[in-house]
Design an enzyme around this catalytic site. Structure first.
Site, PDB file in Angstrom:
ATOM      1  N   ASP A   1       4.258  -4.632  13.293  1.00  0.00           N
ATOM      2  CA  ASP A   1       3.174  -4.012  12.533  1.00  0.00           C
ATOM      3  C   ASP A   1       2.975  -4.738  11.202  1.00  0.00           C
ATOM      4  OD1 ASP A   1       3.103  -1.208  14.181  1.00  0.00           O
ATOM      5  OD2 ASP A   1       5.151  -1.888  13.838  1.00  0.00           O
TER       6      ASP A   1
ATOM      7  N   THR B   1      19.021  -6.432   4.204  1.00  0.00           N
ATOM      8  CA  THR B   1      18.498  -5.069   4.316  1.00  0.00           C
ATOM      9  C   THR B   1      19.428  -4.046   3.669  1.00  0.00           C
ATOM     10  OG1 THR B   1      17.419  -5.656   6.374  1.00  0.00           O
ATOM     11  CG2 THR B   1      17.684  -3.324   5.932  1.00  0.00           C
ATOM     12  N   GLU B   2      18.812  -3.096   2.968  1.00  0.00           N
ATOM     13  CA  GLU B   2      19.542  -2.006   2.326  1.00  0.00           C
ATOM     14  C   GLU B   2      18.890  -0.678   2.697  1.00  0.00           C
ATOM     15  OE1 GLU B   2      19.823  -2.648  -1.857  1.00  0.00           O
ATOM     16  OE2 GLU B   2      20.807  -4.599  -1.652  1.00  0.00           O
ATOM     17  N   PRO B   3      19.572   0.437   2.448  1.00  0.00           N
ATOM     18  CA  PRO B   3      18.988   1.743   2.790  1.00  0.00           C
ATOM     19  C   PRO B   3      17.617   1.978   2.171  1.00  0.00           C
ATOM     20  CG  PRO B   3      21.318   1.988   2.274  1.00  0.00           C
ATOM     21  CD  PRO B   3      20.959   0.571   1.959  1.00  0.00           C
TER      22      PRO B   3
ATOM     23  N   THR C   1       8.873  -6.434  11.325  1.00  0.00           N
ATOM     24  CA  THR C   1       8.298  -5.566  12.349  1.00  0.00           C
ATOM     25  C   THR C   1       6.938  -6.121  12.762  1.00  0.00           C
ATOM     26  OG1 THR C   1       7.096  -4.117  10.829  1.00  0.00           O
ATOM     27  CG2 THR C   1       9.415  -3.584  11.248  1.00  0.00           C
TER      28      THR C   1
ATOM     29  N   GLU D   1      13.575  -8.793  11.921  1.00  0.00           N
ATOM     30  CA  GLU D   1      13.014 -10.058  11.436  1.00  0.00           C
ATOM     31  C   GLU D   1      11.503  -9.966  11.257  1.00  0.00           C
ATOM     32  OE1 GLU D   1      14.421 -13.792  12.737  1.00  0.00           O
ATOM     33  OE2 GLU D   1      16.341 -13.016  13.411  1.00  0.00           O
TER      34      GLU D   1
END
Length: 665
Positions: free
Chosen positions: A478, A229-231, A476, A474
């Site tokens: 949704d 994950t990154e911004p 969402t 891991e």
């Protein structure tokens, strides 16, 4: 862990009108007259003048394209047969290969080994680990960590030849359940390390990589972390900015970039890192960026971490930003193939999702135990509160949610142990269902206990905070719902396209045409042609029939949506969410009826109790599904969907709520 999701794009197909010669359909005599009229009112000569989805491109942190099982006898362009129960219900079919009988592939030796691990693990978490202390201190003390290392908890699934315990998926799930029952924060420390941290080395690494890294992570000498994950890339994993450029001699890569919200990121020594790398496109010959997975050691230099994040829950786990500044990575540390990192990431996340479901069942058990103890001893109005109907309903629903969650977790782990390669939709459903069930049960446990439940000393306040993240990372919930719905509809769309193609050459595909025509004729006059769930215990026959009937209705609804929307179905998230929830209810019902059947057949002491749980759970789940299917296809509901979209747009444009205050002040 990481926040994650999916990006979807649908391929295009040609529009084809399917002419079906319904007079070829062989129906029972009593149905022919009804069929003739019903087909005129339904779809007598055309399935659709519509383009059906033939491909779904998934670029995500939580799912991957599923391996297709081979079927050499399948006609050209026909969908390859799948053993996945969830995939097939989108076509209105019931396939029980991975459902009945309720699976368990533990050998006698594995069962005995598991028994020797369960008691010490339970005792350790009851007597040594202090979840409250971990939460207050926002860390796990060295004594606890060393105890976990001594028990082999850092290498549960690592083969013995590399220093691990060699647990299969079901054994791992059972041990993770114990952790989830006592301390979800410690569960994240362990899970971030082995469920995703070094899982890529375990399932995708070559012999040299396994020999070098598995012994040190299995012993707990080095912690591992998963860095994706990154911004700028949460749900769209393919948009990561971190970049690794090969050296001129090809001996190494230079990595630059940063990752956020990395569990164990502050102290991990071994990272599975994903970065863009230049790769030659085989079709065009041009250089393009594609994601590659790397094994990165902190000792390579240039790897630094930010301070621990301040979180709502799972406070004892370390979550930090990780920076990579000109990190020199040996070429032999590429994990998998260059440019195939996205596939590696998906395999890691899909492979580990069942463990989260198992942890949630442990959390549910713990929360429910507190509620049961309180309800059994609390007196109000001259009676124990468990004698009141409202409390009885809460406790019963807690038990049903636990039973369904546990049934899902171990059905999936067992199928994986049995060699299944198509479990991704089922695993996604288990993550969604179990994380939401655990949240609901804990919330209701607090409600049963009233003011006492709100007090810190009961421990439920901590569990509630810890649980909130499980519906986010891991994948969402949704995004996973959309993944389930779109992947299932893709499979159904492929089936419809096969029929379209078959009609173009009726002489060669007469059997398929007659079979599909027969199915639609029977459905058009209100009968189900889905079949039954074979092998279900007679005492659950009514529920099994309800599942089968509802699967047929589900398949019809999916086909109807595909015909109506075609490739634009990807944009119809309001009905897609109803379709996804229907799939969740149907699969959880199927898992419940399978497990209850096993209990009845083996005459377990709890069999009658399990039967009652199954009956109520399935009755309600099928009812919810029919309601959701009605909403998904309703023109009135569609208008409400459009209104909600418009309301949201208005709020965004206004920068907040628009309605005037009730008092005008």
């Amino acid at each position: 862990m990481s926040l994650s999701g999916e990006y979807f794009s649908l391929g295009t197909t040609s529009r084809t009108i399917i002419e079906v010669e319904w007079h070829c359909v062989r129906l029972p005599p009593k149905l022919r007259m009804l069929a003739s009229r019903a087909l005129l009112l339904a779809t007598p000569r055309a399935i659709a003048a519509q383009a059906f989805p033939s491909s779904v491109s998934l670029r995500c942190q939580s799912t991957a394209a599923e391996p297709q099982s081979t079927n050499k006898a399948a006609p050209k362009s026909a969908p390859q047969a799948s053993p996945s129960f969830v995939k097939n219900i989108f076509c209105g079919k019931i396939v029980t290969d991975q459902l009945l009988p309720y699976p368990n592939f533990l050998t006698q030796e594995q069962n005995e080994n598991l028994g020797m691990l369960v008691d010490p693990a339970r005792k350790f978490f009851q007597e040594v680990n202090d979840a409250t202390k971990n939460d207050v201190n926002e860390g796990v003390d060295e004594e606890t960590l060393q105890g976990l290392k001594d028990m082999g908890c850092f290498g549960l699934q690592v083969p013995p030849e590399y220093g691990g315990l060699g647990c299969n998926n079901t054994m791992y799930a059972r041990l993770v359940e114990i952790v989830g029952e006592h301390d979800l924060g410690v569960g994240i420390v362990l899970g971030a390390h082995q469920s995703i941290g070094f899982k890529g080395i375990l399932i995708c690494g070559n012999k040299e990589q396994k020999e070098k890294y598995l012994p040190v992570v299995a012993s707990g000498e080095h912690f591992a972390a998963f860095a994706l994950t990154e911004p700028s890339s949460g749900s769209d994993a393919n948009s990561i900015k971190s970049r690794a450029v090969p050296s001129e001699d090809g001996s190494h890569y230079i990595l630059n970039g940063s990752k956020i919200w990395i569990s164990n990121g502050g102290f991990a020594e071994i990272f599975t890192v994903f970065a863009q790398t230049p790769v030659k496109d085989e079709r065009t010959g041009e250089m393009v960026d594609k994601v590659t997975a790397f094994i990165v050691e902190r000792g390579f230099g240039g790897v630094t971490s930010g301070p621990p994040e301040k979180k709502m829950g799972i406070k004892c786990s370390n979550t930090a930003e990780v920076y990579f500044d000109n990190v020199k990575i040996p070429a032999e540390n590429v994990l998998g193939e260059v440019g195939h990192g996205f596939k590696v990431a998906m395999e890691i996340l899909n492979n580990g999702r069942f463990g989260m479901a198992a942890a949630m069942t442990g959390a549910i058990r713990s929360s429910m135990a507190k509620a049961v103890d309180f309800a059994s001893n609390r007196n109000q109005f001259g009676r124990k509160i468990h004698e009141f109907g409202s409390i009885q309903e809460k406790l019963a629903r807690m038990a049903m949610l636990h039973y369904a969650s546990e049934s899902l977790a171990y059905m999936i782990s067992s199928n994986m142990d049995g060699g299944s390669k198509e479990y991704h939709l089922e695993a996604a459903i288990s993550k969604v269902y179990c994380s939401e069930a655990a949240w609901w049960v804990t919330d209701e446990a607090i409600q049963v206990m009233g003011g006492m439940g709100f007090m810190k000393e009961t421990g439920l306040e901590r569990v509630m905070r810890d649980l909130r993240i499980f519906r986010i990372f891991e994948g969402t919930n949704d995004i996973l719902r959309l993944f389930v719905a779109l992947t299932g509809l893709q499979y159904a769309g492929t089936n419809l396209r096969a029929i379209q193609i078959a009609i173009k050459n009726p002489a060669a595909n007469l059997g398929m045409i007659i079979d599909e025509g027969s199915k639609r004729a029977i459905r058009a006059i209100g009968f189900s042609n889905t079949g039954v769930l074979p092998g279900v215990h007679p005492e659950l026959a009514k529920q099994a029939a309800d599942i089968a009937k509802t699967v047929g209705e589900f398949g019809t609804a999916c086909e109807s949506l595909l015909i109506k929307h075609g490739n634009s179905i990807v944009e119809q998230q309001f009905p897609l969410n109803r379709i996804a929830q229907s799939a969740v209810d149907l699969y959880s019902s199927a898992a419940v009826v399978s497990r209850a059947t096993k209990s009845l057949e083996l005459n377990f002491p709890s069999a009658k109790h399990e039967k009652k749980i199954a009956q109520v759970f399935i009755n309600e789940a099928c009812s919810r599904t029919r309601h959701n299917l009605k909403i998904a296809r309703s023109s009135d509901a569609h208008q409400d969907f459009e209104r909600m979209a418009s309301i949201s747009k208005d709020i965004i444009e206004n920068g907040g709520l628009i309605s005037s205050r009730a008092l005008g002040l």
